[in-house]
Design a protein around this motif. Structure first.
Motif, short mmCIF file in Angstrom:
data_model
loop_
_atom_site.label_atom_id
_atom_site.label_comp_id
_atom_site.label_asym_id
_atom_site.label_seq_id
_atom_site.Cartn_x
_atom_site.Cartn_y
_atom_site.Cartn_z
N UNK A 11 2.63 9.22 -11.67
CA UNK A 11 3.68 10.04 -11.06
C UNK A 11 3.80 9.80 -9.57
N UNK A 12 2.66 9.66 -8.89
CA UNK A 12 2.69 9.37 -7.45
C UNK A 12 3.37 8.03 -7.18
N UNK A 13 3.04 7.04 -8.00
CA UNK A 13 3.65 5.71 -7.84
C UNK A 13 5.14 5.77 -8.12
N UNK A 14 5.53 6.49 -9.17
CA UNK A 14 6.94 6.61 -9.54
C UNK A 14 7.73 7.33 -8.44
N UNK A 15 7.20 8.44 -7.96
CA UNK A 15 7.89 9.19 -6.91
C UNK A 15 7.98 8.36 -5.63
N UNK A 62 -8.51 -2.45 2.83
CA UNK A 62 -8.84 -3.84 3.17
C UNK A 62 -8.25 -4.81 2.15
N UNK A 63 -8.42 -4.49 0.86
CA UNK A 63 -7.86 -5.37 -0.18
C UNK A 63 -6.34 -5.38 -0.14
N UNK A 64 -5.75 -4.23 0.19
CA UNK A 64 -4.29 -4.18 0.31
C UNK A 64 -3.83 -5.04 1.47
N UNK A 65 -4.52 -4.96 2.61
CA UNK A 65 -4.15 -5.78 3.76
C UNK A 65 -4.25 -7.27 3.45
N UNK A 275 3.24 -2.83 -4.15
CA UNK A 275 2.31 -1.95 -4.87
C UNK A 275 1.13 -1.58 -3.97
N UNK A 276 0.59 -2.58 -3.27
CA UNK A 276 -0.56 -2.33 -2.42
C UNK A 276 -0.19 -1.47 -1.22
N UNK A 277 1.02 -1.65 -0.68
CA UNK A 277 1.45 -0.80 0.42
C UNK A 277 1.53 0.66 -0.03
N UNK A 278 2.14 0.89 -1.18
CA UNK A 278 2.26 2.25 -1.68
C UNK A 278 0.89 2.86 -1.94
N UNK A 279 0.02 2.09 -2.62
CA UNK A 279 -1.32 2.59 -2.92
C UNK A 279 -2.10 2.89 -1.65
N UNK A 280 -1.96 2.00 -0.67
CA UNK A 280 -2.69 2.17 0.59
C UNK A 280 -2.20 3.41 1.35
N UNK A 281 -0.88 3.56 1.47
CA UNK A 281 -0.33 4.68 2.22
C UNK A 281 -0.63 6.01 1.52
#
Length: 484
Positions: A11-15, A62-65, A275-281
């Motif tokens: 849901x967080x990813x979708x929103x 770090x992995x996202x960067x 995806x990594x930007x969203x997950x990181x933020x």
């Protein structure tokens, strides 16, 4: 992972994806929306999700960067940034250093910190995030004159390694007072030299392997490049180099020339970077406790204003003192010093190193980033217009055809506009005397596409989609550009 956790993450990813439409429509940086969503879902927000794990946040960050930097390098048009390389590299090294010193000195005086502690705080907020900048520019329909866009892209992609180096080095000086600050010089030379060398070698290796391995399934190529990205970072870090610089350099080297399945791999890594930007933020938004930001609002604003109105402009004007850019361009570059996720990730380093002022640093850095995004991010289009540096964005035409590069095949699919007054206007295609290795695949005319035949008459404003070698393309373009 239970089903409730999975549903919450989905849901967080979708929103997050849905609220990105707000960024596109109103010019609000996506960074701010993702961070805000994470804060709303956190323990102080409506979601009530308790998250206080700096180690996990740093691991994700770090992995996202790593993936974001590789994607940025892979998507960089080297022909565009080549002319801005000197200024971009100066801003990403000397500019970052000057910013760290100015903010660090001010923070030391304001907060009563030691010089090393102040410089540590300055180093954490010294790098910029141009991804948010260009999302604002695109959403508001603004392009930039001259070399501004490639310069800012190059700076943003290459300045994180310098900020990371300064942060780690100053943590060592804060926690180990017996160390000499001059030891950072040799550390800097080793990290940057090994990082650049490893990135170049691994980028060349990626290019060779992707073109030669001939996998049986196209879907395995993204897996191949993904493994090579993390291998590049891990090996470089293991030998003492800067892994972030290495993955960015590897992306540039790989993307410099055409390679097998280039378009699909670009799309894969672009999607993965999002995806990594969203997950990181979201993670960083969950990590912060908004109630803890209130007590430091005063000092946070002062440090943010020092960064935006003193440190960044001074570092830009001093770094570019011998550049041929005018004061308008330098002023705009100064204002585009948008802070993003990297400073918040770097603020977790002192937390894990148990630096005495680590909690204060994290909250101040988070507040500075929010202030920068709110004030600078939302006003960039207006500043570009006021400085007369904006141009209307020309929408990129989407063709109903794709081209997959194959190793050893020298022809490329390119656009060639027919300029007004061209000698080709009014002539049939067969009358143009095109080379044998120059094939007109499609003609874009107004809002329609034509499948060309030799008898199609050229009109002004036509755009040819051609398959050709570079030599023939240059020759025909020169010929078509001649006036009637």
């Amino acid at each position: 992972m239970n089903s409730v956790t999975l549903i919450a993450a989905a849901l967080l990813l979708l929103v997050s994806v849905l609220v990105s439409k707000i960024s596109d429509r109103f010019g609000v940086p996506a960074l701010l929306l993702f961070l805000g969503l994470g804060m709303l879902a956190g323990s102080d927000g409506l979601g009530g999700i308790y998250f206080d794990d700096p180690a996990l946040a740093q691991f994700i960050g770090v992995n996202a960067l790593v993936l974001i930097l590789f994607s940025g390098g892979l998507g960089t048009e080297w022909t565009d940034v080549r002319d801005s390389a000197r200024e971009g590299l100066l801003l990403s090294t000397l500019g970052v250093l000057l910013t760290a010193f100015i903010v660090g000195g001010f923070a030391s005086l304001l907060l009563g910190l030691s010089l090393y502690e102040g410089l540590l705080l300055g180093s954490i907020v010294s790098s910029t995030d141009a991804a948010a900048v260009f999302s604002v520019l695109r959403s508001k329909g603004i392009s930039l004159k001259g070399r501004l866009k490639p310069l800012l892209e190059l700076e943003s992609g290459s300045n994180d390694p310098m900020a990371i180096f300064l942060t780690i080095g100053l943590i060592q000086l804060v926690t180990q007072p017996e160390l000499s600050p001059f030891s950072l010089i040799t550390l800097f030379i080793r990290q940057m030299a090994l990082g650049a060398l490893a990135g170049f070698v691994m980028g060349k290796g990626m290019f060779w392997l992707v073109n030669r391995i001939k996998l049986g399934h196209e879907g395995l190529y993204p897996v191949l490049t993904l493994s090579l990205v993390f291998l590049t970072f891990g090996l470089t870090d293991w030998v003492g180099g800067n892994g972030f610089l290495a993955v960015y350099m590897a992306g540039i080297v790989l993307g410099k020339d055409d390679f097998l399945h280039q378009r699909s791999l670009l799309r894969f890594h672009d999607g993965l970077a999002w995806i990594m930007q969203i997950a990181m933020f979201l993670t960083l938004g969950l990590l912060v406790f908004p109630s803890r930001l209130v007590p430091i609002m005063g000092v946070g604003l002062l440090i943010a204003f020092c960064l935006m109105f003193v440190a960044r402009p001074l570092s830009v004007f001093l770094t570019l003192a011998f550049s041929r850019m005018g004061w308008r361009e330098k002023t705009f570059i100064s204002w585009v010093g948008l802070r993003g996720a990297a400073p918040i990730i770097l603020a977790t380093f002192p937390l894990l190193a148990r630096v005495e002022q680590a909690d204060l640093f994290f909250n101040i850095v988070f507040f500075v980033v929010l202030t920068s995004v709110l004030l600078q991010g939302t006003s960039i289009p207006q500043v570009a217009r006021r400085l007369k540096l904006d141009l209307p964005v020309v929408p990129k035409r989407v063709y109903p055809i794709e081209f997959t590069s194959v190793g050893g095949f020298k022809s490329k699919l390119k656009e060639m506009p027919v300029p007004p007054g061209s000698c080709a206007i009014g002539k049939a295609i067969f009358e143009l005397g095109l080379p044998d290795d120059f094939l007109v695949v499609l003609i874009a005319r107004e809002n329609d596409f034509l499948v060309p035949s030799g008898g199609v008459v050229v009109q002004g404003g036509d755009v040819f989609l051609v398959l050709s070698t570079q030599e023939s393309f240059d020759a025909v373009q020169t010929k078509v550009s001649q006036p009637a």
